[in-house]
Write a protein that holds these residues in place. Structure first.
Motif, PDB file in Angstrom:
ATOM      1  N   ALA A  48     -46.936   8.363  -2.304  1.00 31.76           N
ATOM      2  CA  ALA A  48     -46.241   8.811  -3.515  1.00 31.76           C
ATOM      3  C   ALA A  48     -44.853   9.314  -3.130  1.00 31.76           C
ATOM      4  O   ALA A  48     -44.714  10.154  -2.237  1.00 31.76           O
ATOM      5  CB  ALA A  48     -47.040   9.925  -4.185  1.00 31.76           C
ATOM      6  N   VAL A  49     -43.842   8.757  -3.766  1.00 33.38           N
ATOM      7  CA  VAL A  49     -42.467   9.216  -3.563  1.00 33.38           C
ATOM      8  C   VAL A  49     -41.830   9.395  -4.941  1.00 33.38           C
ATOM      9  O   VAL A  49     -42.214   8.728  -5.899  1.00 33.38           O
ATOM     10  CB  VAL A  49     -41.622   8.241  -2.709  1.00 33.38           C
ATOM     11  N   ASP A  50     -40.876  10.279  -5.003  1.00 33.91           N
ATOM     12  CA  ASP A  50     -40.233  10.598  -6.278  1.00 33.91           C
ATOM     13  C   ASP A  50     -39.094   9.613  -6.539  1.00 33.91           C
ATOM     14  O   ASP A  50     -37.916   9.942  -6.381  1.00 33.91           O
ATOM     15  CB  ASP A  50     -39.724  12.042  -6.256  1.00 33.91           C
ATOM     16  N   LEU A  51     -39.484   8.402  -6.908  1.00 30.06           N
ATOM     17  CA  LEU A  51     -38.511   7.362  -7.254  1.00 30.06           C
ATOM     18  C   LEU A  51     -38.957   6.697  -8.556  1.00 30.06           C
ATOM     19  O   LEU A  51     -40.149   6.475  -8.759  1.00 30.06           O
ATOM     20  CB  LEU A  51     -38.428   6.304  -6.145  1.00 30.06           C
ATOM     21  N   PRO A  52     -38.016   6.358  -9.417  1.00 27.89           N
ATOM     22  CA  PRO A  52     -38.369   5.740 -10.695  1.00 27.89           C
ATOM     23  C   PRO A  52     -38.571   4.230 -10.582  1.00 27.89           C
ATOM     24  O   PRO A  52     -37.761   3.436 -11.060  1.00 27.89           O
ATOM     25  CB  PRO A  52     -37.167   6.084 -11.582  1.00 27.89           C
ATOM     26  N   PHE A  53     -39.651   3.817  -9.943  1.00 31.13           N
ATOM     27  CA  PHE A  53     -39.956   2.387  -9.859  1.00 31.13           C
ATOM     28  C   PHE A  53     -40.146   1.828 -11.268  1.00 31.13           C
ATOM     29  O   PHE A  53     -40.559   2.543 -12.180  1.00 31.13           O
ATOM     30  CB  PHE A  53     -41.248   2.153  -9.055  1.00 31.13           C
ATOM     31  N   ALA A  54     -39.858   0.551 -11.429  1.00 27.95           N
ATOM     32  CA  ALA A  54     -40.122  -0.176 -12.675  1.00 27.95           C
ATOM     33  C   ALA A  54     -39.433   0.445 -13.890  1.00 27.95           C
ATOM     34  O   ALA A  54     -39.962   0.432 -14.988  1.00 27.95           O
ATOM     35  CB  ALA A  54     -41.628  -0.304 -12.909  1.00 27.95           C
ATOM     36  N   THR A  55     -38.247   0.999 -13.662  1.00 29.43           N
ATOM     37  CA  THR A  55     -37.446   1.530 -14.761  1.00 29.43           C
ATOM     38  C   THR A  55     -35.995   1.114 -14.546  1.00 29.43           C
ATOM     39  O   THR A  55     -35.593   0.814 -13.411  1.00 29.43           O
ATOM     40  CB  THR A  55     -37.489   3.071 -14.821  1.00 29.43           C
ATOM     41  N   PRO A  56     -35.192   1.131 -15.600  1.00 26.24           N
ATOM     42  CA  PRO A  56     -33.761   0.828 -15.425  1.00 26.24           C
ATOM     43  C   PRO A  56     -33.048   1.832 -14.515  1.00 26.24           C
ATOM     44  O   PRO A  56     -31.990   1.535 -13.975  1.00 26.24           O
ATOM     45  CB  PRO A  56     -33.202   0.898 -16.854  1.00 26.24           C
ATOM     46  N   GLU A  57     -33.646   3.032 -14.354  1.00 23.04           N
ATOM     47  CA  GLU A  57     -33.033   4.066 -13.510  1.00 23.04           C
ATOM     48  C   GLU A  57     -33.352   3.891 -12.030  1.00 23.04           C
ATOM     49  O   GLU A  57     -32.867   4.658 -11.197  1.00 23.04           O
ATOM     50  CB  GLU A  57     -33.493   5.462 -13.953  1.00 23.04           C
ATOM     51  N   ALA A  58     -34.150   2.922 -11.693  1.00 22.88           N
ATOM     52  CA  ALA A  58     -34.505   2.694 -10.283  1.00 22.88           C
ATOM     53  C   ALA A  58     -33.244   2.449  -9.463  1.00 22.88           C
ATOM     54  O   ALA A  58     -32.328   1.758  -9.918  1.00 22.88           O
ATOM     55  CB  ALA A  58     -35.453   1.509 -10.160  1.00 22.88           C
ATOM     56  N   PRO A  59     -33.180   3.010  -8.262  1.00 20.68           N
ATOM     57  CA  PRO A  59     -32.025   2.745  -7.397  1.00 20.68           C
ATOM     58  C   PRO A  59     -31.833   1.242  -7.171  1.00 20.68           C
ATOM     59  O   PRO A  59     -32.805   0.476  -7.173  1.00 20.68           O
ATOM     60  CB  PRO A  59     -32.387   3.458  -6.087  1.00 20.68           C
ATOM     61  N   ALA A  60     -30.591   0.850  -6.987  1.00 19.67           N
ATOM     62  CA  ALA A  60     -30.253  -0.572  -6.859  1.00 19.67           C
ATOM     63  C   ALA A  60     -31.103  -1.306  -5.817  1.00 19.67           C
ATOM     64  O   ALA A  60     -31.565  -2.423  -6.094  1.00 19.67           O
ATOM     65  CB  ALA A  60     -28.760  -0.733  -6.550  1.00 19.67           C
TER      66      ALA A  60
END
Length: 199
Positions: A115-127
């Motif tokens: 688990a990591v605090d990243l917005p996978f599968a969203t438009p906000e996901a890092p490039a």
């Protein structure tokens, strides 16, 4: 060079050093060995300096995951570009993905298992996350037919992830790995699109 520019460069170099040390330690001893105390000792900085860059281990793992996705995207892009046809691209990309997971297990875990605090599968996901997914999407797009390419990509990705994770964890026979990949590629590239399934 201005003082501000120099400070920004030094800060970026420290962050790079922290991320690299975390990756190296995780690959050598696993993520349980990666602590802020241990990293501070490895890079010869105090823990407060570490915390001035990252809130803690989870934030460091997230930075590692983003970096790993950039590397995976580059490898998948190269694999896809090196094929003459869509089926060859599918095979090349599947092989590159599996190879990446096999060569860099701790990095792969930071990207797709822990688990990591990243917005996978969203438009906000890092490039880099979007780029890695985009390479998979462009690989499966020729086989989408009436299926949603995003959903098809997630299905292909989950199959690859399941294959490499179950094999690595000893749930499936390692010696059958190449055969399983070949079956996935063959079945996936010939799979009927939505609306074309036999009833």
């Amino acid at each position: 060079m201005s003082i501000q520019t120099r400070r920004e460069r030094e800060r970026a170099e420290r962050e790079r050093l922290i991320v690299t040390a975390a990756r190296d330690l995780a690959e050598a001893e696993g993520w349980d060995a990666v602590t802020t105390r241990r990293l501070a000792a490895e890079i010869e900085y105090s823990q407060p300096v570490l915390y001035s860059h990252f809130k803690g281990k989870d934030a460091i793992m997230a930075a590692v995951a983003v970096e790993g996705c950039a590397e995976l995207a580059a490898e998948l892009r190269e694999a896809r570009a090196g094929s003459a046809d869509p089926a060859g691209g599918l095979a090349n990309v599947a092989g590159a993905y599996a190879g990446f997971a096999e060569r860099r297990p701790a990095l792969y875990d930071a990207m797709f298992t822990h688990a990591v605090d990243l917005p996978f599968a969203t438009p906000e996901a890092p490039a880099p996350l979007q780029e890695a997914f985009g390479e998979l999407r462009e690989t499966v797009r020729p086989f989408a037919g009436e299926d949603d390419p995003e959903v098809l990509t997630e299905t292909f990705w989950s199959a690859l992830h399941g294959l490499v994770t179950l094999m690595r964890d000893g749930r499936m026979r390692r010696e059958q790995h190449e055969r399983r990949l070949a079956v996935l590629i063959r079945r996936f590239s010939n799979w009927p699109a939505a609306g074309q399934h036999s009833s």
